[in-house]
Structure formats: structure tokens, C-alpha cells
Design an enzyme around this catalytic site. Structure first.
Site, PDB file in Angstrom:
ATOM      1  N   ALA A   1      23.172   8.989  54.030  1.00 50.30           N
ATOM      2  CA  ALA A   1      24.158   7.619  53.826  1.00 50.30           C
ATOM      3  C   ALA A   1      23.041   6.644  53.329  1.00 50.30           C
ATOM      4  CB  ALA A   1      24.843   7.128  54.906  1.00 50.30           C
TER       5      ALA A   1
ATOM      6  N   LEU B   1      22.567   3.123  50.499  1.00 44.30           N
ATOM      7  CA  LEU B   1      23.079   2.120  49.404  1.00 44.30           C
ATOM      8  C   LEU B   1      22.827   2.725  48.240  1.00 44.30           C
ATOM      9  CD1 LEU B   1      24.137  -0.674  48.495  1.00 44.30           C
ATOM     10  CD2 LEU B   1      21.624  -1.413  48.194  1.00 44.30           C
ATOM     11  N   TYR B   2      21.664   3.243  47.808  1.00 43.59           N
ATOM     12  CA  TYR B   2      21.614   4.171  46.600  1.00 43.59           C
ATOM     13  C   TYR B   2      20.399   5.103  46.681  1.00 43.59           C
ATOM     14  CZ  TYR B   2      18.019   0.855  45.296  1.00 43.59           C
ATOM     15  OH  TYR B   2      16.714  -0.131  45.367  1.00 43.59           O
TER      16      TYR B   2
ATOM     17  N   GLY C   1      17.123   5.728  44.134  1.00 44.16           N
ATOM     18  CA  GLY C   1      16.681   5.248  42.800  1.00 44.16           C
ATOM     19  C   GLY C   1      16.710   6.245  41.547  1.00 44.16           C
TER      20      GLY C   1
ATOM     21  N   SER D   1      14.377   6.895  39.612  1.00 43.61           N
ATOM     22  CA  SER D   1      12.965   7.341  39.470  1.00 43.61           C
ATOM     23  C   SER D   1      12.680   8.602  40.579  1.00 43.61           C
ATOM     24  CB  SER D   1      12.062   6.385  39.480  1.00 43.61           C
ATOM     25  OG  SER D   1      12.079   5.559  40.728  1.00 43.61           O
TER      26      SER D   1
ATOM     27  N   HIS E   1      26.414  -0.017  52.928  1.00 49.65           N
ATOM     28  CA  HIS E   1      24.994  -0.226  53.319  1.00 49.65           C
ATOM     29  C   HIS E   1      24.465   0.347  54.333  1.00 49.65           C
ATOM     30  CE1 HIS E   1      22.096  -3.559  54.016  1.00 49.65           C
ATOM     31  NE2 HIS E   1      21.669  -3.599  52.714  1.00 49.65           N
TER      32      HIS E   1
ATOM     33  N   LYS F   1      22.376   2.948  56.432  1.00 55.85           N
ATOM     34  CA  LYS F   1      21.204   3.915  55.845  1.00 55.85           C
ATOM     35  C   LYS F   1      21.059   4.856  57.142  1.00 55.85           C
ATOM     36  CE  LYS F   1      20.749   0.241  53.266  1.00 55.85           C
ATOM     37  NZ  LYS F   1      19.690  -0.612  53.117  1.00 55.85           N
TER      38      LYS F   1
ATOM     39  N   ASP G   1      20.158  18.796  60.422  1.00 59.48           N
ATOM     40  CA  ASP G   1      20.303  19.632  61.513  1.00 59.48           C
ATOM     41  C   ASP G   1      20.977  18.835  62.780  1.00 59.48           C
ATOM     42  OD1 ASP G   1      20.360  21.978  59.865  1.00 59.48           O
ATOM     43  OD2 ASP G   1      18.364  22.470  60.452  1.00 59.48           O
TER      44      ASP G   1
END
Length: 566
Positions: free
Chosen positions: A138, A140-141, A143, A145, A231, A233, A238
């Protein structure tokens, strides 16, 4: 000292019926006031939160805050089972958290802290390659790259046919393309994985129900992300869990300071966060390839759920019920799990909390206010010597604490040190377009609070520090609490929340409140904090008199208008 309080708020309602179906009311709105308050919320985007009937002001400082009496028989049984374990320090100070959140018992040896972004990146890759059954990410995004990270996922899936991967990202951020043609969206980055491993990899995109209609059409990409994001993280491999506030992008792997905590061999805790991802994903879009020849095309589909854009009201209602059921399910799970545990074996308790204001879930805010209340009340117990006050360190990469948090800090009889990013350490420093003014906006907010500290004569108890490390930016967030003048913290909060209006009102957040008596873990948490404070300067009145810290009038006006989006 009498700090003004917020005039509009939502009050918790506790059902008197001993029925498990009514348990979700602990996290719902008072029915009598719901129509009026929700109408205000939808039309004005006002700040609403769970509060107790007493507020932390000078005239009621000695009264207990957030009194939550469990009405359900299961909770009462649960209290009698766990009470023996938590009636000793440091747990006894924070036992009200048992009425707010599920909990998990661990040993300090199962928890490891990482210090640097590079360690975080290497640990991510190592955990991915070691996973055999499940990976839940989980963020936000990711990247565009980050080809190496995505290729690491590809290798892991190839080497284990039983491995299932579920990635949950924010829809707005993860479908936005970069500023150059070569900088495509994260959706394009992940599309080949979905096509190559349709039975093993799932990618979900959460979309806020607050961005709809004309607002959806008018607000351009990047600006529309201020309305609300996913938002959280958290990273499950496992039975291992890695919690952080970091995004999955190059800066966060090299020179953007954050926090990182690894929980090893903790199946129940990882099950919780895996279930959290799957639950949010159940009302999120799924990334799917199209049947067109061009491999770059993708579509976002929903499965048997209301659309957050075209059916936002129904989406809120449905998703709120789902999340309330998630909380209820895990609270009951903890009760049942406790019956089969030998509590004496454990020295650490974890309380996971979530914040999803668009869905009327405010668990994290209530828990944080409860912790701040406890810190404040300790100084009221006939402690005259300020050296014996509890110490608390509170940090956010974006200095925009909510009014309720600031009131708690200003009213507390405790020592607070607040750590924020200097303008140079702000991720938007020297950026292009209007975002280049964002560091100035945070300077303005920081100056306002510093003025409050001075106004109430709290300079000797409340200090503000700024992180300033050449070539680095600052993104860490959390709270550390040192009890009774002790040298090492007994409590820390780690996760995605920045403790600002955006985190409490708009975004989806997840945190973990950790309370421990394990000496080695306490030392490690203390060392983590110390490593960040190596690069700080204290903020004084003179700080804001420097030429480069002067905030232009238009920025001050704009900051007041968009405060909840920062």
C-alpha cells in the site's frame, strides 16, 4: 490559560444494547445530529472529529478525557482478560486505547528499525525476493522510474507460482503522467505485470469520493490531489510487515529522510494489514489491460461497487459500512485471540489505527488525542518539578498540526519538542509553478504556532526544531513519548499521517501505536530519534525575521484558504 475550542464536532455514540451488530456504532455518527453535521461537512468541508464531552482547556484540565466505557459484553470480557497484563507500566497509562483499536502482542526482538532510505530500499527488495505466499503493498504511488523495483516483483512471482501480489495505490496520483513525455504514470509501469501475471498480481487504485462533478472536470492533475488521496504506506511480505511514511520513488530511496519499522514473524499483525489492503481494494478500481493492439492502453474497472465519482453518496455509505465491519471484525478477533495467549511472554503491544474521514472513520485521530491527553494529565498529578514532566517529540514533514492537536500541546503540562522540515528540506523547495510557494506556506503556519507558544509563555516547555541536512529533504512523521523523565521512550507512533488537516479530513491513513518495556527496542527507538535530531536547528523569533523567511501577503492569504489541503 484558556485556548479557544472548536465549535462544530461529532460525538461518539455508544449503544446500550449488547448486540454485536451494534458494535460499529462506536465508529459512527450520532444519529440525531448526523443529517445536520454531514450536510455541513458535504457543503462546507468543515473539520469534524470525534471528541469527548470535556475538552482540554485550563478550566477542565484535571478531568479525564475521552472517557470510553465499553458497553458490549465481548469488550467487557476482553478487558478482564487483558487487564492483568496492562495494569503495569508503561501499558497502564494508555489502556484507554483498548477501547479504540484492536491490539497485537509481540516481543521487542521481533521489531527492527531502519535508519536510512538506502536501507529501506534494500530491505524492500530483499523481502520481495524472500516472499513465498503473499505480498501486499500500500503506497501513494510507485515512481515511473522504479523499473528495478518492479522487476524485483517480476522475479519473485516467477520463482514462486504460489505467490500472490496485491498493490494498492492512489488513483489520482498513480494515473497522472509526469512533466515530460518519457515520464509516464505508475499505471503504465505496472500494466505489464498485470498482463504477464493476471492470476498472481492485482493492482487497485482508490479514488476519493470528494472529487466529483464540476470539481472533477475543472481541477487539473496534481491540483486535484489536494482533494483527497490514499496515503497509507504498509508493506506485507508473508508474515513480515514493514511500516513507513515513505513513498516508493527514487528520492525516498536515496536522500529523503523518513521512518521505517520492520515487524518480523508477526502473522496476526500482518494479517491485519493484508486485510486492510484487501478491504480498501474491494471498493477501489482495478487496473486492467484493454484488448487494443497498443499495449500502453489500460482501463480501470469496478466490481459490484458504487462508483466514487458518479455515485459518491452511495459509495460513501457502502464503503463506510465495509470499513466499520473491518474494525469490528478485528476488535473481536483480538478478544478471541487473547484467550489462547500466555500474556506474560510478551513485552510490546501494537495498536493499529486508521483514519478515513471521507468514510466517517476517525480512529487514528481519536487515538492520537487520547495519547496526548495521557501525556498532558501526567503533569497534573501534583508534579511541581518540571524536570519530572513527561517528554514528547512530535514530528511531521509538513508543519500543519490541526487545531485540536495544537490545543493539546499548548495546554499540556509536559515538555514537547516539535520537529519540522526547514524550507530547504521541504520536498517542494525550488519546484516549478505555484508549488514553489508551498515551503513559504508551511513557514507561515509554523510562525503562527510559534507565536502561540510565546503568547502563552510556553517557550521553556515547547520547542520547535527544523531539519536541515545539505542535499536532503525531510518526510518523517510520528510521536515519541518518554515517561517520568526516563532516558528512552516507551511509546512511539509510526505510519503515514502528517497530523495535519489533510490527514484528518481528506486522506486515507494508517498508523501503529507501539508501547514497549523492551529495553533494547526502547534504545533503538531513541537512537532513531537522535539520528534525525543530529541535523536540526532550534526555531526562535529571530528565525522568522530572516529575509528569506518573510512570507508574501498573497501566500499568507492563500494558505488560510487552502489550509485543509496542505
Amino acid at each position: 490559560m484558556n485556548i479557544p475550542t472548536i465549535s462544530e464536532f461529532i460525538i461518539l455514540k455508544f449503544s446500550q444494547k449488547r448486540n454485536v451488530n451494534n458494535f460499529s456504532r462506536y465508529f459512527s455518527v450520532n444519529n440525531k445530529n448526523s443529517y445536520k453535521l454531514l450536510s455541513l461537512f458535504n457543503s462546507k468541508r468543515i473539520f469534524t472529529r470525534f471528541v469527548s464531552n470535556t475538552f482540554n482547556s485550563s478550566y477542565n484540565r484535571n478531568k479525564p478525557k475521552h472517557k470510553l466505557k465499553p458497553q458490549h459484553s465481548l469488550i467487557s470480557n476482553f478487558s478482564s482478560i487483558i487487564n492483568e497484563h496492562i495494569e503495569k507500566p508503561p501499558y497502564n497509562n494508555f489502556k484507554d486505547l483498548l477501547k479504540i483499536s484492536p491490539y497485537f502482542l509481540l516481543n521487542g526482538e521481533q521489531i527492527r528499525l531502519l535508519q536510512e532510505p538506502k536501507e529501506f530500499y534494500e530491505e524492500l527488495k530483499s523481502q520481495i525476493l524472500a516472499a513465498k505466499e503473499r505480498i501486499f503493498i500500500a503506497a501513494l504511488y510507485i515512481g515511473y522510474s522504479e523499473k528495478e523495483l518492479v522487476n524485483t516483483l517480476r522475479i519473485a512471482v516467477k520463482q514462486s507460482k504460489q505467490l500472490k501480489v496485491h498493490i494498492l495505490l492512489d488513483c489520482l496520483r498513480s494515473t497522472r503522467i509526469g512533466q515530460t513525455p518519457s515520464d509516464k504514470s505508475p499505471a503504465y509501469l505496472l500494466l505489464p505485470l498485470v498482463k504477464e501475471f493476471p492470476d498472481q498480481i492485482t493492482v487497485s487504485f482508490y479514488h476519493t469520493p470528494d472529487l466529483t462533478g464540476i470539481l472533477k472536470k475543472l481541477l487539473p492533475p496534481r491540483f486535484n490531489e489536494g482533494i483527497g488521496l490514499m496515503h497509507i504506506k504498509s508493506f506485507v511480505f508473508d508474515n513480515n510487515l514493514l511500516l513507513s511514511g515513505a513513498n516508493l520513488n527514487r528520492d525516498y530511496f536515496t536522500n529523503r529522510q523518513d521512518r521505517y519499522m520492520l515487524f518480523e514473524n508477526a502473522p496476526s499483525l500482518t494479517n491485519y494489514f493484508a486485510d486492510l489492503v484487501e478491504t480498501i481494494a474491494s471498493f477501489s478500481y482495478k487496473l486492467r489491460p484493454t484488448k487494443l493492439v497498443d499495449e500502453d492502453y489500460f482501463k480501470l474497472v469496478l466490481t459490484k461497487q458504487p462508483d466514487p465519482v458518479t455515485q459518491s453518496t452511495l459509495f460513501r455509505k457502502n464503503s463506510s459500512l465495509i470499513m466499520n465491519d473491518f474494525i469490528k471484525r478485528w476488535m473481536i478477533h483480538c478478544i478471541e485471540q487473547t484467550r489462547n495467549l500466555s500474556l506474560q511472554k510478551y513485552d510490546t503491544i501494537i495498536f493499529p489505527v486508521i483514519q478515513m474521514n471521507p468514510l466517517n472513520i476517525k480512529q487514528d485521530e481519536l487515538a492520537t488525542l487520547t495519547v496526548l491527553d495521557v501525556i498532558s494529565m501526567q503533569g497534573n498529578k501534583n508534579i511541581v518539578n518540571e524536570d519530572k514532566f513527561w517528554r514528547a517529540f512530535f514530528t511531521s514533514g509538513y508543519f500543519n498540526f490541526t487545531k485540536s492537536y495544537k490545543e493539546k500541546i499548548l495546554n499540556a503540562r509536559a515538555k514537547f519538542q516539535l520537529l519540522a522540515a526547514s524550507p530547504e528540506a521541504n520536498g517542494f523547495y525550488n519546484s516549478k509553478g505555484v508549488s514553489k510557494y508551498i515551503p513559504q506556506a508551511y513557514t507561515f503556519l509554523e510562525k503562527q504556532f510559534h507565536s502561540n507558544i510565546c503568547h502563552y509563555g510556553k517557550e521553556h516547555l515547547i520547542k520547535i526544531q527544523e531539519y536541515k541536512r545539505p542535499g536532503w529533504t525531510y518526510h518523517a512523521k510520528g510521536l515519541w513519548c518518554y515517561l517520568n523523565g526516563e532516558s528512552w521512550p516507551s511509546l512511539t507512533i509510526i505510519g503515514s499521517s502528517n497530523y495535519g488537516y489533510r490527514s484528518t479530513e481528506r486522506d486515507l491513513e494508517a498508523q501503529a501505536i507501539l508501547i514497549t518495556e523492551n529495553t533494547q527496542l526502547r534504545k533503538a527507538i531513541h537512537e532513531e530519534l537522535g539520528n534525525m535530531f543530529k541535523y536540526t536547528d532550534e526555531v526562535t523569533k529571530e528565525t522568522f525575521q530572516q529575509i528569506d523567511r518573510k512570507v508574501p501577503y498573497p501566500v499568507r492569504v492563500a494558505t488560510r484558504l487552502i489550509k485543509t489541503m496542505l
